[in-house]
Enzyme design. Structure first.
Site, PDB file in Angstrom:
ATOM      1  N   ARG A  78     -35.771 -44.625  83.228  1.00 49.67           N
ATOM      2  CA  ARG A  78     -34.829 -43.879  83.539  1.00 49.67           C
ATOM      3  C   ARG A  78     -35.311 -42.782  84.664  1.00 49.67           C
ATOM      4  O   ARG A  78     -36.175 -42.066  83.988  1.00 49.67           O
ATOM      5  CB  ARG A  78     -33.686 -43.323  82.661  1.00 49.67           C
ATOM      6  CG  ARG A  78     -33.008 -44.156  82.020  1.00 49.67           C
ATOM      7  CD  ARG A  78     -31.933 -43.516  81.068  1.00 49.67           C
ATOM      8  NE  ARG A  78     -31.609 -44.413  79.784  1.00 49.67           N
ATOM      9  CZ  ARG A  78     -30.571 -45.288  80.089  1.00 49.67           C
ATOM     10  NH1 ARG A  78     -30.198 -45.582  80.804  1.00 49.67           N
ATOM     11  NH2 ARG A  78     -30.424 -46.179  78.821  1.00 49.67           N
TER      12      ARG A  78
ATOM     13  N   ARG B 113     -29.754 -49.691  80.099  1.00 48.36           N
ATOM     14  CA  ARG B 113     -28.407 -49.804  79.977  1.00 48.36           C
ATOM     15  C   ARG B 113     -27.827 -48.709  80.912  1.00 48.36           C
ATOM     16  O   ARG B 113     -27.970 -47.394  80.747  1.00 48.36           O
ATOM     17  CB  ARG B 113     -27.901 -49.597  78.574  1.00 48.36           C
ATOM     18  CG  ARG B 113     -26.413 -49.451  78.296  1.00 48.36           C
ATOM     19  CD  ARG B 113     -25.954 -50.878  77.892  1.00 48.36           C
ATOM     20  NE  ARG B 113     -26.515 -51.440  76.893  1.00 48.36           N
ATOM     21  CZ  ARG B 113     -26.245 -52.611  76.464  1.00 48.36           C
ATOM     22  NH1 ARG B 113     -25.544 -53.521  76.920  1.00 48.36           N
ATOM     23  NH2 ARG B 113     -26.672 -53.103  75.261  1.00 48.36           N
TER      24      ARG B 113
ATOM     25  N   HIS C 143     -39.672 -50.149  77.406  1.00 48.21           N
ATOM     26  CA  HIS C 143     -39.206 -48.821  77.108  1.00 48.21           C
ATOM     27  C   HIS C 143     -40.288 -47.806  77.151  1.00 48.21           C
ATOM     28  O   HIS C 143     -40.280 -46.548  76.904  1.00 48.21           O
ATOM     29  CB  HIS C 143     -38.452 -48.728  75.983  1.00 48.21           C
ATOM     30  CG  HIS C 143     -37.814 -47.370  75.469  1.00 48.21           C
ATOM     31  ND1 HIS C 143     -38.075 -46.516  74.585  1.00 48.21           N
ATOM     32  CD2 HIS C 143     -36.733 -46.857  76.084  1.00 48.21           C
ATOM     33  CE1 HIS C 143     -37.159 -45.573  74.817  1.00 48.21           C
ATOM     34  NE2 HIS C 143     -36.329 -45.877  75.497  1.00 48.21           N
TER      35      HIS C 143
ATOM     36  N   TYR D 249     -33.733 -32.570  77.296  1.00 45.93           N
ATOM     37  CA  TYR D 249     -34.376 -33.279  75.957  1.00 45.93           C
ATOM     38  C   TYR D 249     -35.711 -32.781  75.586  1.00 45.93           C
ATOM     39  O   TYR D 249     -36.571 -32.376  76.520  1.00 45.93           O
ATOM     40  CB  TYR D 249     -34.664 -34.621  76.488  1.00 45.93           C
ATOM     41  CG  TYR D 249     -33.386 -35.579  76.960  1.00 45.93           C
ATOM     42  CD1 TYR D 249     -32.185 -34.961  76.961  1.00 45.93           C
ATOM     43  CD2 TYR D 249     -33.451 -36.769  76.984  1.00 45.93           C
ATOM     44  CE1 TYR D 249     -30.856 -35.676  77.175  1.00 45.93           C
ATOM     45  CE2 TYR D 249     -32.164 -37.744  77.344  1.00 45.93           C
ATOM     46  CZ  TYR D 249     -31.100 -37.033  77.642  1.00 45.93           C
ATOM     47  OH  TYR D 249     -29.977 -37.744  77.837  1.00 45.93           O
TER      48      TYR D 249
ATOM     49  N   ARG E 238     -32.146 -37.464  64.459  1.00 42.70           N
ATOM     50  CA  ARG E 238     -30.833 -36.905  65.319  1.00 42.70           C
ATOM     51  C   ARG E 238     -29.647 -37.460  65.078  1.00 42.70           C
ATOM     52  O   ARG E 238     -28.453 -37.299  64.850  1.00 42.70           O
ATOM     53  CB  ARG E 238     -31.186 -36.579  66.666  1.00 42.70           C
ATOM     54  CG  ARG E 238     -30.006 -36.299  67.587  1.00 42.70           C
ATOM     55  CD  ARG E 238     -30.337 -35.946  68.872  1.00 42.70           C
ATOM     56  NE  ARG E 238     -30.887 -37.138  69.516  1.00 42.70           N
ATOM     57  CZ  ARG E 238     -30.584 -38.137  69.864  1.00 42.70           C
ATOM     58  NH1 ARG E 238     -28.873 -38.128  69.979  1.00 42.70           N
ATOM     59  NH2 ARG E 238     -30.917 -39.266  70.623  1.00 42.70           N
TER      60      ARG E 238
ATOM     61  N   HIS F  49     -35.156 -35.530  71.360  1.00 44.32           N
ATOM     62  CA  HIS F  49     -35.419 -36.854  71.859  1.00 44.32           C
ATOM     63  C   HIS F  49     -36.976 -37.223  71.405  1.00 44.32           C
ATOM     64  O   HIS F  49     -37.399 -38.279  71.322  1.00 44.32           O
ATOM     65  CB  HIS F  49     -35.394 -37.030  73.378  1.00 44.32           C
ATOM     66  CG  HIS F  49     -35.395 -38.165  73.953  1.00 44.32           C
ATOM     67  ND1 HIS F  49     -36.329 -38.658  74.730  1.00 44.32           N
ATOM     68  CD2 HIS F  49     -34.515 -39.190  74.167  1.00 44.32           C
ATOM     69  CE1 HIS F  49     -36.014 -39.956  75.057  1.00 44.32           C
ATOM     70  NE2 HIS F  49     -34.977 -40.263  74.664  1.00 44.32           N
TER      71      HIS F  49
END
Length: 719
Positions: free
Chosen positions: A377, A407, A437, A470, A566, A594
């Protein structure tokens, strides 16, 4: 005792809803600035939308397919999970709208008002009338519903108004729909007499106030706002496809028109006939219908915050200025500095600028031969993409793995892939049925006549926007073992062949799970021999059953385990004979936690790893992820200190009990809000900190007024 019995686990879906409940807790936390509390309403709504589109959509698919196999932890069938989700969600949505009332009342006291049409003064009424006539009416499209004009296919998450009509002569009754135009702002800023105040009216209220003008010759008996959420859990059948990009482009068009899975209606406007019509058309059950006591779709809180909230700087968080990592000098070339030592970056406390600077310098450096990078992303106006395009245009060998299956970012990533290819970059999409990822960059440079490789590894995306929000860890290194692993990793991604043997890195789905299980086993052995076993792990979510069972084994052996999770946590701590040596906390605060950090005492060797992966089934088995070590002792100590501050948090931390419920951590003599104190620590301004060995012992005194010690970015204020 079977430690994999269902009673020792939390269901993933309910655990996620508990996480979103903690997000909702930030709305009711009066320590947060008022406009930030309002924004958390939008975060809660946005989270819930995605949860329904993906998780609930997937469960609905299983039910429709006749799949009734229980999930592998609490042994709940898809139907049982859907019932439990609906019950918990209705409870949370009721709480959300109670919080909405409280926050809007508090905003009103600050001079910020949400008005209904009957609350407008004469000046505002005339303004709204003109606004509707000139800007709203031309874009509205009333849609009749009858035997000749069937119910239209309404796109997912669109806001609509269902109307019941009666002819003026009483001869007939009809139904019609009006979509609230997404091309117009959700709220209308109204004129006010006092410039120190703000008043708005929601767009649907404006439309309903003048809706008669759309249906000449009819009386509008009822106008009911509603919103449909559709299943967006679309599987991409990659096997046999020759062009993944075209396949995903084709499948994305279906997302807006998936099966209806949730209907939201406004409680004070319910019309039974209209509701029954919607339920029948969408084939929904009663549990799929949510009557809300306020405006539907509170995600407009984001736009309200950015357009209006920021004008009231006393109602928002003060901007914290990130710092450059110590010893990293902006005036020098990054390549020369990375050759001298590794650099650890902790975003957003450290600025993301060095990462952008690295790619920009590489793109324009005549000695750089190649740049290879994975992208999952990126931001909307990504400087990383710009630099990669520049590098390709400058004749460098640029290889970019763009994950097309990220996604809800699929369309953006397709566009980035096309732009990069047009610029001359070699773009790859990874492996079939696996999402890539990993967060890794490899730069190959000619350094004094020899090839030198530079690597960046991270826990978060190459996204300069989310890097401000993040918490993530990054490592800049030129270490030969990691550089060799990075080279082999990209060659494996772009070519054929089995995954190589690694020197320092570990990857999923091949070796990472086994590595973690081995590390936990080693900790058990060390504890049995030396009595000093300890594991500290920080992540977004924990769902992988093999790891959970192994942690239970470690707990039973006496290993001390602290988990900072988290979000979803399927492990249940503090169960006698199973997990009494495990503590689970969750921190929800202004930054989204994150980073993935894993510490193993290892009889005093202090092994620390960071990763793009959580301890989730999907990360371990269905994604290509990277686990990398932190070797430098100073950097390891920094990470341990940050973990200690997080474990000591008694302001924003919630702790899970043996029944799977969360409660705020009990306050001690002093407050410890970890994100504020980590910022101070990173800036070198924290006078004292908790010990990593015993973080809950309050034998340290932080600065008394932490917020005054942080460098803030001044902002303009309306008040």
């Amino acid at each position: 005792m079977k430690i994999d019995s269902p009673e020792f686990f939390n269901n993933r879906e309910i655990s996620w809803l508990q996480f979103n409940e903690r997000v909702l807790g930030e709305v009711t936390d009066t320590r947060n600035p008022l406009m930030e509390r309002f924004k958390f309403l939008g975060i809660f709504s946005s989270n819930l939308d995605e949860f329904y589109m993906v998780r609930v959509g997937g469960l609905k698919d299983e039910v429709l397919a006749g799949f009734n196999k229980p999930e592998n932890k609490q042994q709940l069938t898809p139907k049982q999970q859907l019932r439990a989700i609906a019950t918990k969600t209705k409870e949370l949505v009721d709480q959300q709208y109670e919080a909405f009332k409280d926050v809007t009342q508090a905003l009103k006291a600050e001079g910020i008002s949400f008005l209904k049409h009957d609350e407008l003064n004469e000046m505002q009424s005339e303004y709204v009338k003109t606004f509707f006539r000139e800007q709203v009416f031309p874009v509205l499209t009333p849609v009749a519903v009858d035997a000749y004009r069937p119910f239209p296919m309404l796109s997912s998450k669109s806001l609509n108004i269902a109307t019941a009509l009666e002819a003026e002569d009483g001869s007939k009754r009809n139904l019609a729909l009006v979509q609230v135009p997404a091309v117009l702002p959700r709220f209308v800023d109204l004129p006010v007499d006092d410039e120190e105040t703000t008043a708005v009216i929601l767009l649907e209220d404006v439309i309903i106030s003048f809706i008669d003008s759309l249906f000449k010759g009819y009386h509008v008996l009822s106008a009911m706002p509603f919103r449909i959420t559709r299943n967006a859990d679309l599987p991409f059948h990659e096997e046999g496809t020759h062009d993944l990009l075209k396949l995903i482009e084709k499948e994305l068009k279906k997302r807006r028109w998936g099966v209806g899975i949730r209907l939201e209606i406004q409680k004070n406007a319910i019309n039974t006939n209209l509701l029954n019509m919607l339920r029948d058309v969408l084939d929904l059950q009663d549990r799929d219908i949510y009557a809300v006591d306020g405006p539907i779709d509170l995600t407009f809180a984001f736009a309200f915050y950015s357009q209006i909230g920021v004008e009231y700087d006393h109602l928002i968080y003060q901007t914290i200025m990130p710092v450059e990592p110590p010893a990293l000098e902006k005036s020098k070339k990054l390549f020369d500095q990375i050759l001298q030592q590794d650099y650890l970056l902790h975003h957003p406390y450290h600025t993301f600028d060095p990462i952008v600077r690295l790619i920009v310098q590489a793109a324009n450096d005549p000695n750089v031969l190649a740049i290879k990078q994975t992208l999952y992303r990126v931001s909307g106006d990504s400087p990383i993409i710009k630099a990669l395009k520049t590098a390709a245009e400058n004749g460098k060998q640029v290889t970019v793995l763009v994950e097309l299956k990220a996604r809800f970012d699929e369309a953006k990533n397709i566009e980035w892939a096309k732009q990069l290819e047009k610029a001359g970059a070699h773009v790859i999409y990874g492996y079939s049925d696996l999402k890539t990822h990993s967060k890794i960059t490899l730069i190959v440079r000619l350094q004094e006549g020899r090839i030198q490789r530079f690597v960046h590894l991270g826990t978060g995306n190459y996204n300069d926007s989310t890097a401000k929000l993040y918490t993530d860890i990054g490592l800049l290194t030129a270490k030969e073992q990691i550089a060799e692993d990075a080279t082999n990793f990209f060659n494996w991604l772009s070519g054929y062949g089995e995954q190589p043997e690694w020197n320092a890195l570990h990857t999923s789905p091949n070796s990472m799970l086994e590595k973690f299980l081995s590390l936990i086993d080693e900790e058990i052995k060390y504890h049995k021999k030396h009595g000093n076993g300890r594991i500290v792990a920080k992540m977004n979510s924990l769902t992988e059953k093999d790891i959970i069972v192994k942690l239970y084994q470690a707990s039973r052996a006496g290993v001390r385990i602290e988990l900072i999770v988290r979000g979803v946590c399927c492990l249940r701590p503090q169960i006698k004979g199973v997990s009494e040596n495990i503590r689970v906390t969750s921190v929800v605060d202004r930054y989204l936690e994150h980073s993935r950090i894993f510490y193993f005492h290892h009889n005093g060797d202090d092994l620390i790893y960071c990763s793009s992966a959580d301890w989730m089934t999907r990360n371990m088995r269905k994604r290509i992820e990277i686990l990398f070590p932190i070797a430098d002792e100073e950097q390891k100590n920094y990470i341990k200190d940050c973990l200690a501050l997080t474990m000591a948090d008694n302001v924003k931390a919630r702790e899970q009990d043996d029944s799977g419920n969360y409660h705020y951590v009990t306050k001690g003599k002093q407050e410890c809000e970890s994100q504020i104190l980590i910022q101070l620590y990173t800036n070198g301004k924290l006078k004292a900190k908790p010990s990593f060995e015993h973080p809950l012992e309050q034998k340290w005194t932080p600065v008394e007024r932490a917020e005054e010690k942080i460098t803030f970015d001044p902002t303009t204020s309306k008040k």
